[in-house]
Design an enzyme around this catalytic site. Sequence first.
Site, short mmCIF file in Angstrom:
data_model
loop_
_atom_site.label_atom_id
_atom_site.label_comp_id
_atom_site.label_asym_id
_atom_site.label_seq_id
_atom_site.Cartn_x
_atom_site.Cartn_y
_atom_site.Cartn_z
N SER A 119 0.83 -1.27 0.03
CA SER A 119 -0.34 -0.06 0.10
C SER A 119 0.57 1.34 0.16
CB SER A 119 -0.68 -0.21 0.88
OG SER A 119 -1.36 -0.95 1.90
N HIS A 140 -1.61 -3.29 -6.71
CA HIS A 140 -3.33 -3.41 -5.97
C HIS A 140 -3.53 -3.13 -5.38
CE1 HIS A 140 -3.15 0.88 -2.30
NE2 HIS A 140 -3.57 -1.03 -2.03
N GLU A 152 -5.11 -0.87 -8.32
CA GLU A 152 -4.14 0.39 -9.38
C GLU A 152 -3.09 -1.03 -10.07
OE1 GLU A 152 -3.59 4.10 -6.67
OE2 GLU A 152 -3.78 2.45 -5.25
N ASN A 190 -4.40 6.18 -1.81
CA ASN A 190 -3.86 6.56 -0.13
C ASN A 190 -3.08 8.05 -0.10
OD1 ASN A 190 -4.97 4.33 1.57
ND2 ASN A 190 -2.87 2.92 0.66
N1 LIG Z 1 -5.46 -4.87 4.67
C1 LIG Z 1 -5.45 -4.33 3.59
O1 LIG Z 1 -6.56 -3.53 4.01
C2 LIG Z 1 -4.68 -3.48 2.48
C3 LIG Z 1 -5.26 -3.00 1.43
C4 LIG Z 1 -4.40 -2.80 0.40
C5 LIG Z 1 -3.33 -3.59 0.62
N2 LIG Z 1 -2.87 -4.20 1.89
C6 LIG Z 1 -0.92 -4.47 1.56
O2 LIG Z 1 -1.33 -6.07 1.20
C7 LIG Z 1 -0.08 -6.40 2.08
C8 LIG Z 1 -0.50 -7.67 3.20
O3 LIG Z 1 -1.25 -6.74 4.04
P1 LIG Z 1 -3.11 -7.56 4.69
O4 LIG Z 1 -3.59 -6.96 5.31
O5 LIG Z 1 -2.79 -8.82 3.73
O6 LIG Z 1 -2.40 -8.50 6.08
P2 LIG Z 1 -1.79 -9.60 6.66
O7 LIG Z 1 -1.31 -9.09 7.93
O8 LIG Z 1 -3.46 -9.66 7.10
O9 LIG Z 1 -1.56 -11.04 6.41
C9 LIG Z 1 -0.16 -10.64 6.35
C10 LIG Z 1 0.73 -12.23 5.94
O10 LIG Z 1 1.82 -12.39 5.80
C11 LIG Z 1 2.36 -13.39 5.79
N3 LIG Z 1 3.94 -12.85 6.05
C12 LIG Z 1 4.20 -12.54 6.71
N4 LIG Z 1 5.87 -12.67 6.63
C13 LIG Z 1 5.92 -13.69 5.46
C14 LIG Z 1 7.21 -14.06 4.92
N5 LIG Z 1 8.22 -14.53 4.92
N6 LIG Z 1 6.79 -14.99 3.92
C15 LIG Z 1 4.94 -15.42 3.30
N7 LIG Z 1 4.40 -14.39 4.02
C16 LIG Z 1 4.81 -13.45 5.37
C17 LIG Z 1 1.74 -13.42 7.96
O11 LIG Z 1 2.11 -14.66 8.06
C18 LIG Z 1 0.02 -12.74 7.18
O12 LIG Z 1 -0.66 -13.77 7.11
C19 LIG Z 1 0.27 -4.96 2.32
O13 LIG Z 1 1.29 -4.82 1.74
C20 LIG Z 1 -0.67 -4.07 2.64
O14 LIG Z 1 -0.04 -3.05 2.82
C21 LIG Z 1 -3.63 -4.21 2.48
#
Ligand SMILES: NC(=O)c1ccc[n+]([C@@H]2O[C@H](COP(=O)([O-])OP(=O)(O)OC[C@H]3O[C@@H](n4cnc5c(N)ncnc54)[C@H](O)[C@@H]3O)[C@@H](O)[C@H]2O)c1
Length: 282
Positions: A119, A140, A152, A190
């Site tokens: 993000s 994204h 995106e 964002n």
């Molecule tokens: N949550 C949102 O609304 C949202 C929206 C758009 C983008 N994002 C982006 O998406 C990405 C994930 O966010 P999320 O909300 O799903 O987070 P989350 O915490 O729900 O999930 C992240 C996952 O990554 C795993 N992980 C961590 N280190 C790892 C590794 N080395 N190898 C494999 N897996 C690993 C964790 O165990 C976890 O299951 C981030 O970059 C975030 O910025 C989030």
Amino acid sequence: MQIKRVGVVGAGTMGNGIAQVFARAGYAVTLCDIEQRFLDRALDTIAKNLGRETAKGKITAQQEAVALQRITPVLGRGKLAECDFIVEAATEKFEIKTEILHDLDRIARPEIILASNTSSISITKLGAQTKRPELVIGMHFFNPVPVMKLVEVIRGLATSQPTFETVRELATALSKTPVEVNDAPGFVSNRVLMPLLNEAMYAVMEGVATAEAVDEVFKLGMAHPMGPLTLADFIGLDVCLDIMRGLYAGLGDPKYRPCPLLSRMVDAGWLGRKSGRGFYQY
Ligand SMILES: NC(=O)c1ccc[n+]([C@@H]2O[C@H](COP(=O)([O-])OP(=O)(O)OC[C@H]3O[C@@H](n4cnc5c(N)ncnc54)[C@H](O)[C@@H]3O)[C@@H](O)[C@H]2O)c1
């Protein structure tokens, strides 16, 4: 090259949604995380979501079963070598994403595109961690992934045109609408959304109006489906603070200064919906 198998690294909120939409669109998916319990939780969530779609008559029970079968959960990243496209959706920490990209650069065939769902981290910087920056791109998705139409598509400085076109076509194949954006802090979503939420927090902090009143203004006056403070609670106040800090650091303009009330609430552990307390009580 035809993309048949997609790798998804990170099976959290976003990763499981991304795996689901690829599987629903007919792609084989290799879903990777660091612990079995995260994979189990992701498959459980996907099964529930697909079950809901079946109950609503959007897909048949047969389609539900086939989509689920297309997803292979794995702990070892070696299995990602079979993938024709990989998207990383792991925790939003530069060090974590760098380690993953180094590894994927080694594991994936040299022509494979490595996309990131970050993000806020620079795609240019992520690309520079690999030997294939022309094949690194931002893809994204928005939360909840199966519902939100937008993707995106973010070009880093070195991202090639064929890489961009492949990801744009992939997003369309998922029935999403790709929107092209260049690499800059916060991208478009964002950069524009977070200052609105931050300003709403200033309005509450300065006593201009209550959180409820600010939200009413946006719901009734601007037809927003939810007010900015409800949305901030939903996103997570810690996430909002991190993004504001990223905008402030990356753009260097005081207009992006995080609202002090936001910082204080995060210090107190009031992170919004997920912690039971934010601008509202849950
Ligand atoms: N949550 C949102 O609304 C949202 C929206 C758009 C983008 N994002 C982006 O998406 C990405 C994930 O966010 P999320 O909300 O799903 O987070 P989350 O915490 O729900 O999930 C992240 C996952 O990554 C795993 N992980 C961590 N280190 C790892 C590794 N080395 N190898 C494999 N897996 C690993 C964790 O165990 C976890 O299951 C981030 O970059 C975030 O910025 C989030």
